[in-house]
Design a protein around this motif. Structure first.
Motif, PDB file in Angstrom:
ATOM      1  N   CYS A   7      44.212  40.197  53.046  1.00 38.99           N
ATOM      2  CA  CYS A   7      45.175  41.180  52.759  1.00 38.99           C
ATOM      3  C   CYS A   7      45.137  42.297  53.993  1.00 38.99           C
ATOM      4  CB  CYS A   7      44.676  41.845  51.653  1.00 38.99           C
ATOM      5  SG  CYS A   7      45.865  43.276  51.175  1.00 38.99           S
ATOM      6  N   SER A   8      46.521  42.667  54.401  1.00 40.02           N
ATOM      7  CA  SER A   8      46.830  43.554  55.211  1.00 40.02           C
ATOM      8  C   SER A   8      48.020  44.346  54.593  1.00 40.02           C
ATOM      9  CB  SER A   8      47.003  43.169  56.610  1.00 40.02           C
ATOM     10  OG  SER A   8      48.128  42.299  56.552  1.00 40.02           O
ATOM     11  N   LEU A   9      48.007  44.380  53.317  1.00 40.96           N
ATOM     12  CA  LEU A   9      49.304  45.319  52.707  1.00 40.96           C
ATOM     13  C   LEU A   9      49.535  46.499  53.092  1.00 40.96           C
ATOM     14  CD1 LEU A   9      49.179  43.581  49.102  1.00 40.96           C
ATOM     15  CD2 LEU A   9      51.039  43.471  50.794  1.00 40.96           C
ATOM     16  N   CYS A  10      48.305  47.413  53.166  1.00 37.68           N
ATOM     17  CA  CYS A  10      48.491  48.959  53.558  1.00 37.68           C
ATOM     18  C   CYS A  10      48.041  49.062  54.983  1.00 37.68           C
ATOM     19  CB  CYS A  10      47.741  49.501  52.412  1.00 37.68           C
ATOM     20  SG  CYS A  10      45.993  49.768  52.776  1.00 37.68           S
ATOM     21  N   ARG A  12      45.567  50.310  56.033  1.00 35.12           N
ATOM     22  CA  ARG A  12      44.063  50.219  56.234  1.00 35.12           C
ATOM     23  C   ARG A  12      43.982  48.880  56.972  1.00 35.12           C
ATOM     24  NH1 ARG A  12      41.459  54.789  55.810  1.00 35.12           N
ATOM     25  NH2 ARG A  12      42.219  56.013  53.812  1.00 35.12           N
ATOM     26  N   GLY A  13      45.028  47.995  56.895  1.00 31.78           N
ATOM     27  CA  GLY A  13      44.960  46.638  57.525  1.00 31.78           C
ATOM     28  C   GLY A  13      43.584  45.812  57.440  1.00 31.78           C
ATOM     29  N   CYS A  14      42.916  45.886  56.401  1.00 34.32           N
ATOM     30  CA  CYS A  14      41.560  45.233  56.294  1.00 34.32           C
ATOM     31  C   CYS A  14      41.220  43.881  56.657  1.00 34.32           C
ATOM     32  CB  CYS A  14      40.817  45.627  54.923  1.00 34.32           C
ATOM     33  SG  CYS A  14      41.168  47.048  54.206  1.00 34.32           S
ATOM     34  N   ARG A  18      40.421  38.613  49.079  1.00 37.06           N
ATOM     35  CA  ARG A  18      40.473  39.216  47.894  1.00 37.06           C
ATOM     36  C   ARG A  18      40.739  37.951  47.001  1.00 37.06           C
ATOM     37  NH1 ARG A  18      45.317  43.478  47.626  1.00 37.06           N
ATOM     38  NH2 ARG A  18      44.418  43.665  45.714  1.00 37.06           N
ATOM     39  N   GLY A  25      38.056  44.613  50.726  1.00 37.75           N
ATOM     40  CA  GLY A  25      38.834  45.540  51.502  1.00 37.75           C
ATOM     41  C   GLY A  25      38.398  46.838  50.969  1.00 37.75           C
ATOM     42  N   TYR A  26      39.085  47.834  51.839  1.00 34.64           N
ATOM     43  CA  TYR A  26      38.901  49.257  51.549  1.00 34.64           C
ATOM     44  C   TYR A  26      39.077  49.719  49.966  1.00 34.64           C
ATOM     45  CZ  TYR A  26      39.281  54.523  52.425  1.00 34.64           C
ATOM     46  OH  TYR A  26      39.143  55.870  52.732  1.00 34.64           O
ATOM     47  N   CYS A  27      40.073  49.125  49.431  1.00 37.43           N
ATOM     48  CA  CYS A  27      40.532  49.379  47.808  1.00 37.43           C
ATOM     49  C   CYS A  27      39.557  48.784  47.057  1.00 37.43           C
ATOM     50  CB  CYS A  27      41.938  49.041  47.403  1.00 37.43           C
ATOM     51  SG  CYS A  27      42.136  47.312  47.802  1.00 37.43           S
ATOM     52  N   PRO A 110      48.030  47.719  46.213  1.00 41.78           N
ATOM     53  CA  PRO A 110      47.325  46.680  46.585  1.00 41.78           C
ATOM     54  C   PRO A 110      47.627  45.503  45.841  1.00 41.78           C
ATOM     55  CG  PRO A 110      46.109  48.704  46.198  1.00 41.78           C
ATOM     56  CD  PRO A 110      47.316  48.957  45.940  1.00 41.78           C
TER      57      PRO A 110
HETATM   58  S1  SF4 Z   1      42.823  48.600  51.457  1.00 42.89           S
HETATM   59 FE1  SF4 Z   1      43.205  47.059  49.764  1.00 42.89          FE
HETATM   60  S2  SF4 Z   1      45.540  46.866  50.092  1.00 42.89           S
HETATM   61 FE2  SF4 Z   1      44.858  48.042  51.700  1.00 42.89          FE
HETATM   62  S3  SF4 Z   1      44.905  46.367  53.411  1.00 42.89           S
HETATM   63 FE3  SF4 Z   1      42.586  46.705  52.578  1.00 42.89          FE
HETATM   64  S4  SF4 Z   1      42.472  44.988  50.774  1.00 42.89           S
HETATM   65 FE4  SF4 Z   1      44.669  45.197  51.317  1.00 42.89          FE
END
Ligand code: SF4
Length: 304
Positions: A7-10, A12-14, A18, A25-27, A110
């Motif tokens: 995931c790099s949807l937001c 944060r680009g983690c 998932r 990720g951060y979330c 997310p």
């Molecule tokens: S914080 Fe969550 S939604 Fe945002 S990039 Fe990381 S895993 Fe994806």
């Protein structure tokens, strides 16, 4: 084998892995929607809540870390119930059947993949509201073009030292401003039905923080200069020190009438239209009752 997405949807680009129920990720969220409350909600702006309420779905997990978060239980605590795409679509339909004016997705980022699939299964006839802290990638928001009718983003900060300190995102303004441009491009200027309910447009929310009226005034001027009548502003004075605010003495209190009047008076000098929340609305009673858990069997009632 279990499906895994990277995931790099937001912003944060983690690039984190998932699975359906867990995320690195951060979330910390899996890719299936985890939700904490599904109910008509009366406390949004009047053109969103109307008489029958806004059909809110509160999603768990957040891409920001606001120290004053009112919803810490779901934003960081992971409280909620994980549902399938089909169940999410069922909840959208059952909310619509309750007569709500819109479907209001609160902190949904997310789960964008699952949300898009849910709307492919069931598209309600009422507007779709995307309710976000504003920390979004424009390219992710672009994927919602033609799905979302109303954007309800925050514009919390213009100053990076504040966004780093209070929300853990020094690049907040860069991403919030780029994504706001994309939102306004999609919705165009605010539009309403014959009853005054919003059917299209972008409402930008700004919460005044204690000791930070300069930031608020800079945010309002930025919005006025760059968007003017293309958006509505919702100025909020209901800050209360909850979450971890006690660790930050300068924001460990409500805003004063003087601070509120100062920002309100600047708003009066600008051409922005919108809403200003009464100062006496600062109360914990406005924090929703999150009530859905994984063992809540009654929550599985709704089906497509
Ligand atoms: S914080 Fe969550 S939604 Fe945002 S990039 Fe990381 S895993 Fe994806």
């Amino acid at each position: 084998m279990e499906e895994v997405i990277v995931c790099s949807l937001c912003p944060r680009g983690c690039n984190a892995e998932r699975t359906a129920y867990a995320g690195k990720g951060y979330c910390k969220m899996g890719y299936l929607p985890r939700i904490a409350r599904v109910a008509p909600h009366m406390w949004e702006e009047p053109c969103i809540s109307g008489k029958n309420g806004s059909g809110t779905i509160f999603f768990s997990g957040c891409v920001l870390s606001c120290v004053f978060c009112q919803n810490m239980k779901i934003s960081k605590g992971g409280y909620g119930k994980t549902v399938s795409v089909e169940e999410l679509a069922g909840h959208i339909r059952s909310l619509e059947q309750k007569g709500v004016h819109n479907i209001n997705l609160v902190s949904p980022t997310p789960y964008i993949e699952s949300i898009i699939k849910a709307f492919e299964l069931y598209k309600p006839s009422v507007p779709i509201v995307y309710n976000t802290g504003g920390y979004e990638k424009a390219e992710t928001i672009r994927r919602l073009d033609g799905i979302v009718d109303i954007y309800l983003p925050d514009m919390k900060y213009i100053r990076s030292e504040l966004s780093a300190k209070y929300s853990g995102a020094s690049d907040y303004f860069k991403y919030a401003s780029e994504s706001l441009e994309e939102m306004v491009k999609q919705t165009g200027s605010p539009a309403f039905d014959e009853n005054g309910m919003m059917i299209k447009g972008t409402i930008v929310r700004h919460l005044i923080l204690p000791k930070n009226t300069k930031n608020s005034i800079e945010v309002l001027r930025y919005l006025d200069n760059n968007f003017g009548e293309k958006i509505l502003i919702s100025l909020m004075g209901q800050y209360i020190p909850v979450g971890d605010a006690e660790k930050y003495p300068e924001i460990n209190r409500c805003i004063t009438a003087r601070e509120y009047e100062k920002v309100l008076s600047e708003l009066g000098n600008l051409s922005l239209d919108g809403f200003a929340q009464e100062l006496d609305s600062a109360s914990k009673t406005y924090i929703p009752d999150f009530n859905l858990r994984d063992d809540d069997l009654s929550f599985n009632d709704s089906h497509i």
